[in-house]
Design an enzyme around this catalytic site. Structure first.
Site, mmCIF file in Angstrom:
data_model
loop_
_atom_site.group_PDB
_atom_site.id
_atom_site.type_symbol
_atom_site.label_atom_id
_atom_site.label_comp_id
_atom_site.label_asym_id
_atom_site.label_seq_id
_atom_site.Cartn_x
_atom_site.Cartn_y
_atom_site.Cartn_z
ATOM 1 N N LYS A 83 0.855 -1.191 0.000
ATOM 2 C CA LYS A 83 0.000 0.000 0.000
ATOM 3 C C LYS A 83 0.887 1.235 0.000
ATOM 4 C CE LYS A 83 -4.275 0.741 2.411
ATOM 5 N NZ LYS A 83 -4.903 0.547 3.715
HETATM 6 C C1 E4P Z 1 -8.103 0.793 4.289
HETATM 7 O O1 E4P Z 1 -7.520 0.481 3.305
HETATM 8 C C2 E4P Z 1 -8.108 2.183 4.817
HETATM 9 O O2 E4P Z 1 -6.855 2.507 5.345
HETATM 10 C C3 E4P Z 1 -9.198 2.305 5.846
HETATM 11 O O3 E4P Z 1 -10.387 1.812 5.281
HETATM 12 C C4 E4P Z 1 -9.387 3.715 6.387
HETATM 13 O O4 E4P Z 1 -10.545 3.726 7.183
HETATM 14 P P1 E4P Z 1 -10.898 4.928 8.203
HETATM 15 O O5 E4P Z 1 -11.167 6.146 7.403
HETATM 16 O O6 E4P Z 1 -12.115 4.433 8.934
HETATM 17 O O7 E4P Z 1 -9.698 5.098 9.098
#
Ligand code: E4P
Length: 215
Positions: A83
């Protein structure tokens, strides 16, 4: 639509995986920090439980650092998807990693233009953060619609991975739009299966079952 679980908590992952509904996992530094465990230990455990794409986020923000970290993460297990944040250095790294055959999930996407650039750079997944867009009075789902349309218009193979999902309606909307993946917190996965009429119906069936004479 594929369903990924958005957590680094191995017990939550085991629970959802046992229901047979999980195609992959996404983590981020905040989710890993919540576990209180070393990042690598968490990843090793997740790779043992789920046989599907597992997103692991880099911490570096410069090209060299991102590429080095990404190569190490990717070498840990064939299911690891790296990522990378949607910044200029990140896109340069995405091009290099993608050319090396390393799958990249480009994270922190908040606009269609960002998503277009990520796809051009070779992203495997783009992660629009719908909940965080909604939090500032925008429309996260409008962003998902735009990304799906832009990718369809130009035959771009990047998959739209709806992230920052907060409730079941996000999941319904994502699937109606035709998003490729939704990554969903454990609590919301359970909310998806809950229905009061199912519970009431089951209660009645079990009560009536007790009235059936034993043969
Ligand atoms: C996943 O890939 C993301 O980092 C995550 O869904 C972020 O979620 P949040 O906005 O609830 O922290």
């Amino acid at each position: 639509m594929k369903i990924f679980i958005d957590t680094a908590d191995i017990e939550e992952i085991r629970d959802a995986a046992a229901m047979g509904v999980i195609d992959g996992v996404t983590t981020n530094p905040s989710l890993v920090a919540k576990t209180g465990r070393p990042f690598k230990d968490v990843l090793v455990d997740i790779c043992e439980v789920v046989d599907g794409p597992i997103s692991a986020e880099v911490i570096a923000t410069d090209y060299e650092g991102i590429v080095n970290e990404a190569r190490k993460l990717s070498a840990m297990h064939e299911n690891i998807v790296v990522k990378v944040p949607l910044i200029a250095e990140g896109l340069k790294a995405v091009r290099t990693l993608s050319d090396e055959g390393i799958r990249v999930n480009v994270t922190l996407c908040f606009s269609a233009t960002q998503g277009l650039l990520a796809a051009k750079a070779g992203a495997t997944y783009i992660s629009p953060f719908v909940g965080r867009v909604d939090d500032i009075s925008g429309s996260g789902m409008e962003l998902v619609e735009q990304l799906v349309t832009v990718y369809q218009n130009y035959g771009l193979s990047t998959q739209v991975l709806v992230a920052s999902v907060r409730h079941p309606v996000h999941v319904v909307q994502a699937s109606l739009i035709g998003a490729d993946v939704a990554t969903i917190p454990h609590k919301v996965i359970h909310q998806l299966l809950k229905h009061p009429l199912t519970d009431i119906g089951l209660e009645r069936f079990l009560a009536d079952a007790k009235k059936i004479p034993t043969g």
